[in-house]
Design an enzyme around this catalytic site. Structure first.
Site, PDB file in Angstrom:
ATOM      1  N   LYS A  83       0.850  -1.203   0.000  1.00  0.00           N
ATOM      2  CA  LYS A  83       0.000   0.000   0.000  1.00  0.00           C
ATOM      3  C   LYS A  83       0.881   1.245   0.000  1.00  0.00           C
ATOM      4  O   LYS A  83       1.860   1.317   0.750  1.00  0.00           O
ATOM      5  CB  LYS A  83      -0.914  -0.036   1.227  1.00  0.00           C
ATOM      6  CG  LYS A  83      -2.000   1.043   1.233  1.00  0.00           C
ATOM      7  CD  LYS A  83      -2.922   0.881   2.454  1.00  0.00           C
ATOM      8  CE  LYS A  83      -4.043   1.896   2.448  1.00  0.00           C
ATOM      9  NZ  LYS A  83      -4.922   1.773   3.643  1.00  0.00           N
ATOM     10  N   SER A 158      -9.917   1.998   2.566  1.00  0.00           N
ATOM     11  CA  SER A 158      -9.029   2.734   1.700  1.00  0.00           C
ATOM     12  C   SER A 158      -8.054   1.840   0.926  1.00  0.00           C
ATOM     13  O   SER A 158      -7.535   2.252  -0.106  1.00  0.00           O
ATOM     14  CB  SER A 158      -8.215   3.747   2.507  1.00  0.00           C
ATOM     15  OG  SER A 158      -7.376   3.078   3.452  1.00  0.00           O
ATOM     16  N   SER A 182     -10.034  -0.385   6.779  1.00  0.00           N
ATOM     17  CA  SER A 182      -9.445  -0.316   5.431  1.00  0.00           C
ATOM     18  C   SER A 182      -8.720  -1.557   4.954  1.00  0.00           C
ATOM     19  O   SER A 182      -8.355  -1.639   3.780  1.00  0.00           O
ATOM     20  CB  SER A 182      -8.490   0.872   5.332  1.00  0.00           C
ATOM     21  OG  SER A 182      -9.242   2.052   5.293  1.00  0.00           O
TER      22      SER A 182
HETATM   23  N1  GLN Z   1     -13.374   3.963   5.824  1.00  0.00           N
HETATM   24  C1  GLN Z   1     -12.735   4.409   7.024  1.00  0.00           C
HETATM   25  C2  GLN Z   1     -12.452   5.873   6.927  1.00  0.00           C
HETATM   26  O1  GLN Z   1     -12.741   6.436   5.935  1.00  0.00           O
HETATM   27  C3  GLN Z   1     -11.545   3.588   7.292  1.00  0.00           C
HETATM   28  C4  GLN Z   1     -10.244   4.179   6.954  1.00  0.00           C
HETATM   29  C5  GLN Z   1      -9.084   3.290   7.269  1.00  0.00           C
HETATM   30  O2  GLN Z   1      -9.224   2.242   7.877  1.00  0.00           O
HETATM   31  N2  GLN Z   1      -7.925   3.773   6.901  1.00  0.00           N
HETATM   32  O3  GLN Z   1     -11.973   6.486   7.828  1.00  0.00           O
END
Ligand code: GLN
Length: 501
Positions: A83, A158, A182
């Site tokens: 990532k 994400s 994410s």
């Molecule tokens: N969807 C969540 C957010 O937008 C999770 C983000 C993450 O785990 N980095 O904050």
């Protein structure tokens, strides 16, 4: 073995064949680079592909094996997609943001360094929502990633790039980060496995911060065993991260192997009353009910458990996270990293113009939200209150884990949604995280394992464990995975359609 076959193998199988010198690490790396060249114009899982470096790293593994030296780790020679939020000295690192376009970090993240030391072939950097904020990868400044199951749908976020790379057979392993879901939500949306380790279990050194009290790197794979193998490579204490846990990594590989034998007798599995009911897509609910029956068949005792404060998790998270984001993203000041919009005026004006041009709408929204929640007069009512909810959620978990070994729920309320569906509706986007957020707030561990299909799209089962309870979590995940595969005549991922342009 044909190149296509090589991209279909698990990391464990690839490693076995590479280490016995039946196949070479270079040919495995090449097969995956060819696959990326063939499908990534459509999938767009990668922001950067490091072909030469990947082949050079694989060649070193082959040389070492040819010289009769033992492989550097059980995963030496296996390709991986990283990532783009972990720093890499030899590749750009953008965190999906325009503000970091072209930035070359001066150092490797601990995770990156451990992957290299393990002889893992890093293929490149994967797409993500900007600074890991989002649930669809549509908030990447570099365009969305597409879900290999249906290229008109999102792969989740994400870490959509990492999950899509696995589901499109561009890599057998990937690294993600999980601040609110994410790793797990994209795993659920793509029919892959994603693990959020205990907070402090994987070093955050060189991980570009989203919300530091919640961020956690973790393994992504197509099987539970592969995730466990990767977990043991990246996990463990690091003196460069003050929140790193100074304890041995739980032996998750052994646990996954024991789990795969398929006996969960004596284990108590808590069914969270507040998750998996109303608001969940009917197909997700029936897949979940199926999974519960399967766990029972494996010998687990199901116990209904109430976690009454989970329903406030989302609201608390969306105050705590933006608060930390507003502080963490202050470092992007046009002076130190990446983009600078030189308006030829004062430092403040350059900063403002750079942040205006460099941050996307979701990053701006969260900076504003967080700044508001932390401002004097509002601090106690918003940030302070949210921290109290966080404590209550930790207590819910603690009380539950006195009764049961693990908790389960669906990973997400729905299956993958169409690209464009929620991009202008932040609240609808945030609701994806309903079931995953409590774990981040409590700093505990959880994984998502494929639990079949609903309307032709993958669904995930979430298994949650206490802090440092990864072994039992992997055991349950692997047992369920084996039972599911036996019933379906193969893993869910074997039914992913071929990506067409
Ligand atoms: N969807 C969540 C957010 O937008 C999770 C983000 C993450 O785990 N980095 O904050």
């Amino acid at each position: 073995m044909s190149a296509t076959d090589l991209t279909r193998l698990s990391a464990a199988d690839l490693a076995g064949k590479i280490h016995s010198r039946e196949i070479s690490a270079v040919e495995v790396a090449q097969a995956h680079l060819d696959r990326i060249a063939a499908v990534d114009d459509t999938v767009h899982a990668f922001l950067h592909v490091a072909g030469e470096a990947a082949l050079a790293s694989a060649a070193m593994v082959d040389e070492r094996l040819a010289a009769g030296t033992a492989p550097a780790s059980p995963l030496a020679g296996v390709p991986l997609a990283l990532k783009d939020v972990f720093t890499t000295v030899d590749m750009p690192t953008t965190a999906g943001s325009k503000i970091l376009e072209g930035w070359r970090p001066p150092y490797d993240a601990t995770v990156t360094a451990r992957l290299r030391a393990a002889g893992i072939t890093i293929l490149g950097k994967t797409n993500m929502d900007e600074f890991a904020m989002g649930s669809s990868t549509e908030y990447s400044a570099y365009g969305p990633t597409r879900n290999p199951w249906d290229t008109n749908r999102v792969p989740g976020g994400s870490g959509g790039g990492s999950a899509a790379a696995l589901a499109a057979f561009e890599a057998p392993l990937a690294i993600g980060t999980d601040t609110g879901g994410s790793i797990r939500q994209p795993a659920a949306f793509t029919g892959t496995v994603g693990v959020k380790p205990t907070y402090g279990g994987v070093s955050r050194y060189g991980l570009i911060a989203c919300a530091s009290s919640l961020d956690q790197g973790g393994p992504c794979a197509r099987t539970v065993l592969d995730a466990a193998l990767l977990h043991e490579v990246i996990g463990g204490w690091d003196d460069r991260d003050s929140t790193s846990i100074d304890k041995p990594v739980p032996s998750v590989v052994d646990a996954a192997r024991i789990g795969a034998a398929g006996d969960l007798s004596g284990l108590r599995v808590g069914v969270v009353r507040e998750l998996g009911g109303e608001g969940y897509q009917p197909g997700v609910r029936s897949s979940y009910e199926d999974a519960l029956r399967q766990l029972e068949k494996l010998g687990a005792e199901l116990v209904e458990v109430s976690c009454p404060h989970f329903e406030y998790g989302l609201a608390a998270y969306y105050l705590i996270l933006p608060s930390e984001v507003s502080s963490n993203l202050a470092r992007f000041d046009a002076m130190r990293y990446g983009l600078r919009v030189d308006v030829g005026a004062s430092a403040e004006e350059v900063m403002a113009a750079t942040r205006e041009a460099g941050f996307g709408p979701e990053a701006k929204r969260r900076i504003i939200l967080g700044t508001y929640a932390l401002s004097s007069g509002y601090y106690d009512a918003y940030y302070g209150q949210a921290q109290k909810v966080r404590t209550l959620i930790s207590r819910d978990f603690a009380a539950a884990f006195e009764q049961v070994d693990v908790l389960v729920s669906p990973t997400t309320p729905t299956t993958a949604f169409p690209i464009g569906d929620k991009v202008d509706d932040p609240l609808a986007m945030y609701l994806n995280d309903l079931a995953t957020i409590p774990t981040n707030l409590a700093g505990t561990a959880a994984l998502s394992v494929p639990s079949g299909l609903a309307d032709g799209l993958p669904v995930g089962l979430q298994v949650m464990a206490p802090a440092l309870g990864e072994a039992v979590m992997y055991r349950v995940g692997a047992a369920y995975e084996a039972a599911r595969n036996a019933e379906d005549g193969g893993p869910v991922i074997s039914r992913v359609p071929e990506v067409s342009a």
